[in-house]
Design an enzyme around this catalytic site. Structure first.
Site, PDB file in Angstrom:
ATOM      1  N   GLU A 177      24.777 -14.241 -12.582  1.00  8.14           N
ATOM      2  CA  GLU A 177      23.553 -14.418 -11.775  1.00  8.14           C
ATOM      3  C   GLU A 177      23.815 -14.297 -10.284  1.00  8.14           C
ATOM      4  O   GLU A 177      24.182 -15.275  -9.628  1.00  8.14           O
ATOM      5  CB  GLU A 177      22.919 -15.792 -12.073  1.00  8.14           C
ATOM      6  CG  GLU A 177      21.650 -16.024 -11.250  1.00  8.14           C
ATOM      7  CD  GLU A 177      20.955 -17.361 -11.529  1.00  8.14           C
ATOM      8  OE1 GLU A 177      21.458 -18.157 -12.342  1.00  8.14           O
ATOM      9  OE2 GLU A 177      19.909 -17.592 -10.917  1.00  8.14           O
ATOM     10  N   LYS A 219      21.546 -11.728 -14.728  1.00 10.41           N
ATOM     11  CA  LYS A 219      20.358 -12.508 -14.330  1.00 10.41           C
ATOM     12  C   LYS A 219      20.098 -12.274 -12.850  1.00 10.41           C
ATOM     13  O   LYS A 219      20.630 -12.986 -11.999  1.00 10.41           O
ATOM     14  CB  LYS A 219      20.602 -13.993 -14.628  1.00 10.41           C
ATOM     15  CG  LYS A 219      19.485 -14.912 -14.152  1.00 10.41           C
ATOM     16  CD  LYS A 219      19.564 -16.282 -14.805  1.00 10.41           C
ATOM     17  CE  LYS A 219      18.556 -17.242 -14.210  1.00 10.41           C
ATOM     18  NZ  LYS A 219      18.424 -18.485 -14.955  1.00 10.41           N
TER      19      LYS A 219
END
Ligand code: 13P
Length: 331
Positions: A177, A219
């Site tokens: 992420e 992500k």
């Protein structure tokens, strides 16, 4: 664990019409959320709140996996089953946040590097033993005057890859992420440029360090105007620019891209995802969600510390809306 097993888990997480509930707020962050509804953030209330979310009837139709915080993966739900057991019985895969947060980056004012690599192998092994099958590490890239610096992007990309290798070694699918924050007055072009540079740096490091992309999920943020930018991009523009940016920077071997909501309202986060899936054809990866606030804002408000039924109803509605958005069928 073999690469096939990792890639099976990654693909199960982005199965048709499904995505992730991010319920891994750290203790200070969940306190902020509870402050907004005037509920004290103590262990019993955190347990009651998360237990309410996870025991929502039918949530598993749309939620494939849940990211937990360290405290939660060790807890029992209100009915005495372990939180992990509750999720598994409802068909949701337990995941775990393993980073230790974004800390000030030396020599780079207003920038951070995410910490938590020390002891990570042992923590991943323990979490695997507790039932986790995927993990999350969030790097933060801020846009502002003269930032992000090349150094900030490079050290965060390096740490993300270090984390991803340790996860895969332990049998956890890493969710990588790199969040380019939407805080600021910058326009969508700036977000696009910074997001592409960040993703390219991240995939370079993943390659350098031998991470298997087939067993990894990305992500990212969406490509979006800064939240105080006077010229806000439309839903169609955000969808189009996001997909175009991802096509330039994300290898086709990644099974899925699960967006964070990052401060978008729940409805807008759903509309963006829906528009991407409705308009973009023949993408190499699934486009899904790993929302925290966009899934929890409504149930948190409805719950207010007491109303379980109304809160579960609100959570089911948001989960179902985002499930539909994964198919481009939300109306
Ligand atoms: P938001 O969807 O609220 O941005 O949270 C997702 C998340 O897990 C950030 O790390």
């Amino acid at each position: 664990m073999s690469l096939t097993q990792l890639s099976d888990i990654a693909r199960a997480i982005v199965a048709d019409g499904k995505g992730i509930l991010a319920a891994d707020e750290s203790t200070p962050t969940i306190k902020k959320r509870f402050d907004s509804i005037n509920v004290e953030s103590n262990e019993a209330n955190r347990q009651a709140y998360r237990s309410m979310l996870f025991t929502t009837n039918g949530a598993g139709e749309f939620i494939s996996g849940v990211i937990l915080f360290d405290e939660t993966i060790r807890q029992e739900a209100s009915d005495g089953r372990s939180m992990v057991q509750v999720l598994k019985e409802a068909g949701m895969i337990p995941g775990i946040k393993v980073d230790k947060g974004a800390k000030p980056l030396p020599n780079c004012a207003n920038e951070t590097v995410t910490e938590g690599l020390d002891g990570l192998r042992e923590r991943c092994e323990e979490y695997f033993g507790l039932g986790a099958r995927f993990a999350k590490w969030r790097a933060v890239i801020r846009i502002g005057k003269d930032i992000p610096s090349k150094n900030c992007i490079a050290v965060n990309a390096h740490a993300l890859a270090r984390y991803a290798t340790l996860c895969q070694e332990t049998g956890l699918v890493p969710i990588v992420e790199p969040e380019v924050l939407m805080d600021g007055s910058h326009d969508i072009d700036t977000c696009d440029m910074v997001t592409e540079a960040t993703l390219r740096a991240v995939f370079h490091e993943l390659y350098q360090q031998g991470v298997s992309l087939e067993g990894t999920l990305l992500k990212p943020n969406m490509v979006i105007s800064g939240n105080t930018c006077p010229q806000q991009a439309t839903v169609d523009e955000v969808a189009e620019r996001t997909v175009a940016c991802l096509k330039r920077a994300v290898p086709a071997a990644i099974p899925g891209i699960v967006f964070l909501s990052g401060g978008q309202s729940d409805e807008v986060a759903t509309l963006h995802l829906n528009t991407m899936n409705r308009e973009a054809k023949d993408l190499p990866w699934k486009l899904s969600f790993s929302y925290g606030r966009a899934l929890q804002a409504a149930p948190l408000k409805a719950w207010a510390g007491i109303n379980i039924e109304q809160a579960q109803h609100a959570f089911y509605e948001r989960a179902s809306a985002n499930g539909a958005a994964c198919r481009g069928e939300y109306t």
